[in-house]
Scaffold this active site. Structure first.
Site, short mmCIF file in Angstrom:
data_model
loop_
_atom_site.label_atom_id
_atom_site.label_comp_id
_atom_site.label_asym_id
_atom_site.label_seq_id
_atom_site.Cartn_x
_atom_site.Cartn_y
_atom_site.Cartn_z
N TYR A 305 87.06 12.77 57.17
CA TYR A 305 87.83 11.71 57.65
C TYR A 305 89.47 11.72 57.19
O TYR A 305 89.72 12.11 56.07
CB TYR A 305 87.17 10.33 57.08
CG TYR A 305 85.70 10.12 57.30
CD1 TYR A 305 85.33 10.27 58.53
CD2 TYR A 305 85.10 9.92 56.12
CE1 TYR A 305 83.99 9.93 58.39
CE2 TYR A 305 83.53 9.47 56.03
CZ TYR A 305 83.27 9.61 57.53
OH TYR A 305 81.75 9.36 57.82
N GLU A 378 75.81 -14.80 52.60
CA GLU A 378 75.89 -15.02 54.04
C GLU A 378 77.06 -16.19 54.20
O GLU A 378 77.24 -16.46 55.34
CB GLU A 378 74.40 -15.32 54.50
CG GLU A 378 73.55 -14.20 54.78
CD GLU A 378 72.14 -14.55 55.07
OE1 GLU A 378 71.51 -13.60 55.80
OE2 GLU A 378 71.65 -15.68 55.21
#
Length: 397
Positions: A305, A378
Site C-alpha cells: 500500500y 452501534e
C-alpha cells in the site's frame, strides 16, 4: 447549509435500519475474494432505492450512482466489504454464523453507513447538487492478488471516472475513540507498507561439523541484529519507520545445517525518502554480512500500500463541515498511524479525505481491531451517517 438539520433528523430516523443492516452483514461475514453474498445484498438494496448499480468490479466490487437535480461536483464514498479469519468470542445474538470468519475490523459498519447514506441522500434527491457514487470494495484485508484486486483493481476498472470523481471520502471505525467523536489528519494519515522477503542460502553440513558448511539459521540471527542496529543508528529517529519479520522458515532435520532460510516481513514508513534509505541500507548491510559469512543473501520487496495522504485543502474544508454538523468538541486531530490501508490507491488518484469514527462505549477500554472480542458500539452508526451524508452533500455543491 440549510439541509444539515434535515440530514441529522433523517439519520436519527434511520438508526434502526442501520443496526439491522450492520447485524445482517456481521452475521454473514465473507473473507477477501469471497464476498459474493455481501455484494449481492448490497447491490439489491441499492437497486431497490433506484440507484444505477454495477457489479462484478475487480471481483465482487459494487458501484452505485445517484444524480442530484442541480449542477455540482461528483463525490464518492468508499466502504470495504471483507471480513477476517477469526472465531468470534463476543456473546451477542447477532454474532457471526460462519465458523472461523468474523467482521473484526468494522467493515460491517462501513457497509451499513454506505447503504444508509444512499438511502438518506435518495430521500433528499430533489434538493441535491452534483452526483454521488458509492464504491463498495472487496478484498481490503488482502493479501493483494496483483493490480486487479482490492482498491487498486477498482481504480484500474475506472470507478473514479465517467464522470471523474472530484472528491472521495473514506472512514474507519476507531475502537480507541469514544462514540460521538471523530479523528482526522490533514495530510499523511497512515503509513505506506512494503512486503519484504529475505532468502539466505547456506551450505548444508552435519550438525557435528558446522565448520564444513554455512549455517543460514545463524546468519538469519545475525541479520536480525544488523537490521536492528542499522535502524537505530543510521535512520533519523524523527522519521518513523517500522521493520518487523513475521515469518521464518528453514531446515529439514534437527542434526543437519539448513540449506536455506526464508524470512518475510513488512516495512512501514511515512516518507518515501525514508523507504528508499532503509531499502538501500538493508542491501548494503546484508551484502557485508554475506561476504563475512559466505552465505548468499537475496532481498526482494514490493509495495503493498502507498502512504495514505489526505488532500490538505479538502481536509480543511471537510473539518469545517464536520464542525458545523457535529460541533467542534467532537473532532480530534490524528497523528499519522503506522498501519496501512488500501484506500491510499483512491487517494493517489483524486482528492481524498479519510477519517476515523469512534465506536468505543464511553467508560470502557474497548477491544482492538482484528480481535475476536471486537464489539463496536452501534450508537456510533447514526453519528457516522450524519458525518458521511453531510460531507457528501456539502462537497458536491
Amino acid at each position: 447549509m440549510e439541509i444539515f438539520p434535515e440530514i441529522k433528523k433523517r439519520a436519527e430516523a434511520l438508526t434502526e435500519e442501520l443496526v439491522l443492516l450492520r447485524r445482517d452483514f456481521h452475521q454473514n461475514p465473507e473473507l477477501s475474494y469471497q464476498e459474493e453474498r455481501t455484494a449481492r445484498v448490497a447491490a439489491d438494496y441499492l437497486a431497490g432505492l433506484g440507484l444505477e448499480v454495477k457489479t462484478g468490479i475487480a471481483g465482487n466490487g459494487v458501484v452505485a450512482s445517484l444524480p442530484g437535480v442541480r449542477p455540482g461536483k461528483t463525490v464518492a464514498f468508499r466502504a470495504d466489504m471483507d471480513a477476517l479469519p477469526l472465531d468470534e468470542q463476543v456473546e451477542v445474538p447477532w454474532r457471526s454464523r460462519v465458523k472461523g470468519v468474523m467482521h473484526a475490523c468494522g467493515h460491517d459498519f462501513h457497509l451499513a453507513l454506505a447503504l444508509g447514506a444512499a438511502r438518506l441522500l435518495k430521500s433528499l434527491q430533489d434538493r441535491l447538487a452534483g452526483s454521488y457514487r458509492f464504491i463498495l470494495q472487496p478484498a481490503e484485508e488482502g493479501p493483494p492478488r496483483g493490480e486487479d484486486s482490492g482498491a487498486q483493481g477498482m481504480v484500474r476498472a475506472g470507478v473514479l471516472e465517467n464522470p471523474r470523481v472530484d472528491a472521495i471520502i473514506g472512514l474507519h471505525v476507531a475502537p480507541t475513540l469514544d462514540v460521538g467523536h471523530l479523528r482526522y489528519g490533514r495530510e499523511v494519515v497512515m503509513a505506506g507498507s512494503d512486503h519484504l522477503i529475505l532468502h539466505i542460502m547456506g551450505k548444508p553440513a552435519h550438525g557435528a561439523t558446522p565448520h564444513r558448511g554455512v549455517d543460514p539459521i545463524l546468519v538469519s540471527a545475525l541479520a536480525f541484529i544488523q537490521t536492528r542496529a542499522f535502524l537505530s543508528q543510521e535512520v533519523d529517529s524523527r522519521h518513523p519507520v517500522v521493520l518487523t519479520f513475521g515469518k521464518i522458515q528453514g531446515g529439514q532435520r534437527f542434526n543437519i545445517l539448513a540449506d536455506k532460510v526464508t524470512l518475510e516481513g513488512s516495512l512501514r514508513y511515512l516518507q518515501d525518502s525514508v523507504r528508499q534509505q532503509v531499502l538501500a541500507g538493508l542491501r548494503r548491510h546484508l551484502a557485508g554480512l554475506a561476504k563475512a559469512t559466505g552465505a548468499r543473501i537475496d532481498l526482494s520487496h514490493r509495495t503493498i500500500y502507498p502512504i495514505l495522504r489526505n488532500d490538505p485543502r479538502l481536509a480543511d474544508r471537510a473539518v469545517e463541515i464536520l464542525r458545523r454538523l457535529l460541533g467542534p468538541r467532537s473532532l480530534q486531530p490524528h497523528s499519522p498511524a503506522m498501519g496501512s490501508e488500501d484506500f491510499s490507491y483512491f487517494a493517489a488518484k483524486v482528492p481524498a479525505f479519510y477519517f476515523f469514527l469512534g465506536v468505543r462505549t464511553p467508560g470502557t477500554k474497548g477491544h482492538p481491531l482484528h480481535s475476536p472480542e471486537f464489539n463496536p458500539d452501534e450508537r456510533a452508526l447514526p453519528f457516522g451517517l450524519i458525518a458521511v451524508a453531510g460531507l457528501m452533500t456539502a462537497l458536491a455543491e
